[in-house]
Design a protein around this motif. Structure first.
Motif, mmCIF file in Angstrom:
data_model
loop_
_atom_site.group_PDB
_atom_site.id
_atom_site.type_symbol
_atom_site.label_atom_id
_atom_site.label_comp_id
_atom_site.label_asym_id
_atom_site.label_seq_id
_atom_site.Cartn_x
_atom_site.Cartn_y
_atom_site.Cartn_z
ATOM 1 N N ARG A 25 0.767 -1.588 0.056
ATOM 2 C CA ARG A 25 0.557 0.118 0.138
ATOM 3 C C ARG A 25 0.508 0.855 -0.010
ATOM 4 N NH1 ARG A 25 -5.234 -1.943 4.430
ATOM 5 N NH2 ARG A 25 -6.524 -3.320 2.678
ATOM 6 N N ARG A 26 0.326 2.623 -0.480
ATOM 7 C CA ARG A 26 1.229 3.738 0.203
ATOM 8 C C ARG A 26 2.208 3.625 0.245
ATOM 9 N NH1 ARG A 26 0.500 8.450 -2.759
ATOM 10 N NH2 ARG A 26 -1.765 7.766 -3.505
ATOM 11 N N SER A 27 2.222 3.544 2.369
ATOM 12 C CA SER A 27 2.711 3.696 3.127
ATOM 13 C C SER A 27 3.512 2.429 3.227
ATOM 14 C CB SER A 27 1.337 2.876 4.777
ATOM 15 O OG SER A 27 0.497 1.266 4.301
ATOM 16 N N SER A 28 3.212 1.361 2.022
ATOM 17 C CA SER A 28 4.450 1.097 2.562
ATOM 18 C C SER A 28 5.283 0.747 0.779
ATOM 19 C CB SER A 28 4.745 -0.892 2.641
ATOM 20 O OG SER A 28 3.197 -1.146 1.978
ATOM 21 N N ASP A 29 5.206 1.585 0.719
ATOM 22 C CA ASP A 29 5.878 1.197 -0.879
ATOM 23 C C ASP A 29 7.265 1.593 -1.045
ATOM 24 O OD1 ASP A 29 3.187 2.641 -2.335
ATOM 25 O OD2 ASP A 29 3.681 4.343 -2.628
ATOM 26 N N ALA A 30 8.202 2.122 0.204
ATOM 27 C CA ALA A 30 9.810 2.095 0.492
ATOM 28 C C ALA A 30 9.596 0.689 0.246
ATOM 29 C CB ALA A 30 9.988 2.916 1.331
ATOM 30 N N ALA A 31 9.375 -0.498 1.329
ATOM 31 C CA ALA A 31 9.531 -1.495 1.344
ATOM 32 C C ALA A 31 9.367 -2.145 0.059
ATOM 33 C CB ALA A 31 8.621 -2.265 2.364
ATOM 34 N N ASP A 56 -2.149 -1.871 -3.643
ATOM 35 C CA ASP A 56 -3.277 -1.693 -2.977
ATOM 36 C C ASP A 56 -3.692 -0.711 -3.219
ATOM 37 O OD1 ASP A 56 -6.099 -1.806 -1.570
ATOM 38 O OD2 ASP A 56 -5.263 -4.025 -0.381
ATOM 39 N N PRO A 57 -5.028 0.152 -3.353
ATOM 40 C CA PRO A 57 -5.371 1.563 -3.330
ATOM 41 C C PRO A 57 -5.991 1.769 -1.730
ATOM 42 C CG PRO A 57 -6.582 0.077 -4.495
ATOM 43 C CD PRO A 57 -5.955 -0.900 -4.856
ATOM 44 N N ARG A 58 -6.439 0.092 -1.397
ATOM 45 C CA ARG A 58 -6.844 0.860 -0.594
ATOM 46 C C ARG A 58 -6.210 1.553 0.906
ATOM 47 N NH1 ARG A 58 -9.180 -4.597 0.734
ATOM 48 N NH2 ARG A 58 -7.728 -5.094 -0.249
ATOM 49 N N PRO A 59 -6.938 2.412 1.893
ATOM 50 C CA PRO A 59 -5.554 2.681 3.406
ATOM 51 C C PRO A 59 -5.618 1.628 4.017
ATOM 52 C CG PRO A 59 -7.866 3.253 3.079
ATOM 53 C CD PRO A 59 -8.112 3.008 1.438
ATOM 54 N N ASP A 60 -4.738 1.814 4.702
ATOM 55 C CA ASP A 60 -4.513 1.011 6.340
ATOM 56 C C ASP A 60 -5.850 1.290 7.368
ATOM 57 O OD1 ASP A 60 -1.967 0.081 5.030
ATOM 58 O OD2 ASP A 60 -1.074 1.301 5.984
ATOM 59 N N GLY A 61 -6.121 -0.051 7.440
ATOM 60 C CA GLY A 61 -7.053 0.478 9.400
ATOM 61 C C GLY A 61 -8.682 -0.024 8.383
ATOM 62 N N PRO A 62 -9.479 0.205 9.704
ATOM 63 C CA PRO A 62 -10.584 -1.006 8.765
ATOM 64 C C PRO A 62 -11.258 -0.135 7.394
ATOM 65 C CG PRO A 62 -10.775 0.077 11.312
ATOM 66 C CD PRO A 62 -9.406 0.549 10.618
#
Length: 353
Positions: free
Chosen positions: A239-245, A267-273
């Motif tokens: 996801r966007r939050s793990s692009d760097a990984a 995955d275009p979805r945000p983290d969280g519920p």
């Protein structure tokens, strides 16, 4: 300007110490019988003991964390291919299991000592009923054990934790318990999930895709088509939050020996519920959350799935024929090296701040 990490240099260093024979032996030991807390408890205890012994040999301190949960939504662990059918849904009245968590006593604190957070590398230990699970997921556990050996042998081991999850086949039950604890304890800054990473197929036409993926993910689908649908790559779902990984893993895999082709898919979805709920509106997206990393996404923790795509490549998935001879030790070793490099160098958003 600060220089970036020397990814090829670390890949070369770890490749010199990696040993495909060790991964082959770990897969063979784990996948000589099905492993299930419910249906084959003695086999699960045997597998746990093997993992704990190997981790101790590599210098890791392992803790067994039992859990007892009630009325948890999940799925059946009866063989069911890759189906996401509602018929597989189960509401589990009570489940008693255990995760294995490990850390290095001498890990480098560095600038992250204040928050104590670490990148977690995880893989599930259980199988579906009747399958020895060489690819799903003895391959992931074997790669995790090699990551332990490689990182533990560094002069200044990085702050990384490891986890062998229980009851993934029942709906990521163990990972959900661990992710919830990690969220509350702020112990995990990011997660790398090793899921069915040992099966490769070089022939054209061996790779398939879920219905609707061509329209949703034209870039990734185009790469697969351009490769004549060969199942010779590792899929990196992020996801966007793990692009760097995802980028670190791609670079490391490209420098590995043997070199690993990579297809990345965001995955275009945000983290969280909210991200979890979005899967209800666009069902094909749920294929991107079919392993333990999904529990960390739901907990708001950046995560990456590393996979050989399971049933979209492997005709032995969830079958008695998922045996050790179908796993490629050389390429599995390259997966372990790329994962170790990524775990050592990834700094997720907010990490160390």
């Amino acid at each position: 300007m600060e220089a970036g990490p020397d990814v090829p240099g670390l890949v070369r260093e770890l490749t010199r110490r990696a040993d495909p024979a060790r991964l082959r032996d770990d897969v063979a030991f784990l996948a000589d019988r099905p492993r299930s807390r419910i249906h084959a408890p003695e086999a699960m205890l045997r597998a746990e003991a093997h993992v704990a012994e190997r981790l101790a040999e590599a210098g890791w301190r392992t803790e067994r964390q039992p859990f007892d949960v009630r009325w948890r939504p999940g799925c059946t662990d009866r063989p069911g291919g890759g189906s996401l059918s509602p018929l597989r849904f189960r509401l589990h009245r009570r489940l008693i299991g255990a995760n294995l968590l490990a850390e290095l006593p001498d890990a480098d604190d560095g600038p992250d000592a204040d928050d104590g957070a670490a990148v977690l590398v995880g893989a599930h230990l259980d199988t579906v009923v009747g399958s020895p699970g060489a690819d799903d997921n003895a391959s992931g556990v074997a790669a995790l054990l090699e990551v332990a050996r490689l990182l533990g042998g560094l002069p200044r081991p990085p702050r990384v934790r490891l986890a062998c999850f229980d009851m993934e086949e029942l709906g990521f039950v163990g990972a959900r318990v661990a992710a919830r604890a990690a969220r509350h304890g702020r112990r995990v800054s990011g997660m790398l999930c090793l899921e069915s990473v040992g099966c490769f197929a070089d022939e054209p036409g061996t790779q398939t895709m879920p219905a609707g993926f061509g329209a949703l993910f034209r870039g990734a689908a185009g790469v697969v088509q351009a490769r004549d649908r060969r199942g010779d790559f590792t899929l990196v779902v992020h996801r966007r939050s793990s692009d760097a990984a995802a980028e670190l893993w791609r670079r490391a895999a490209g420098a590995a020996d043997p070199r690993l082709p990579v297809v990345t898919l965001r995955d275009p979805r945000p983290d969280g519920p909210l991200g979890t709920l979005a899967g209800l509106a666009v069902p094909p997206l749920n294929h991107l959350g079919r392993s333990d990393h999904a529990a960390y996404w739901s907990a708001g923790i950046p995560a990456v799935l590393l996979t050989g795509t399971a049933n979209f490549r492997n005709p032995r998935y969830h079958r008695p024929t998922d045996t050790p001879d179908t796993v490629d030790p050389a390429r599995l070793t390259a997966v372990a090296v790329a994962t170790a490099v990524t775990a050592a160098l990834w700094r997720p958003p907010g990490h160390g701040r």
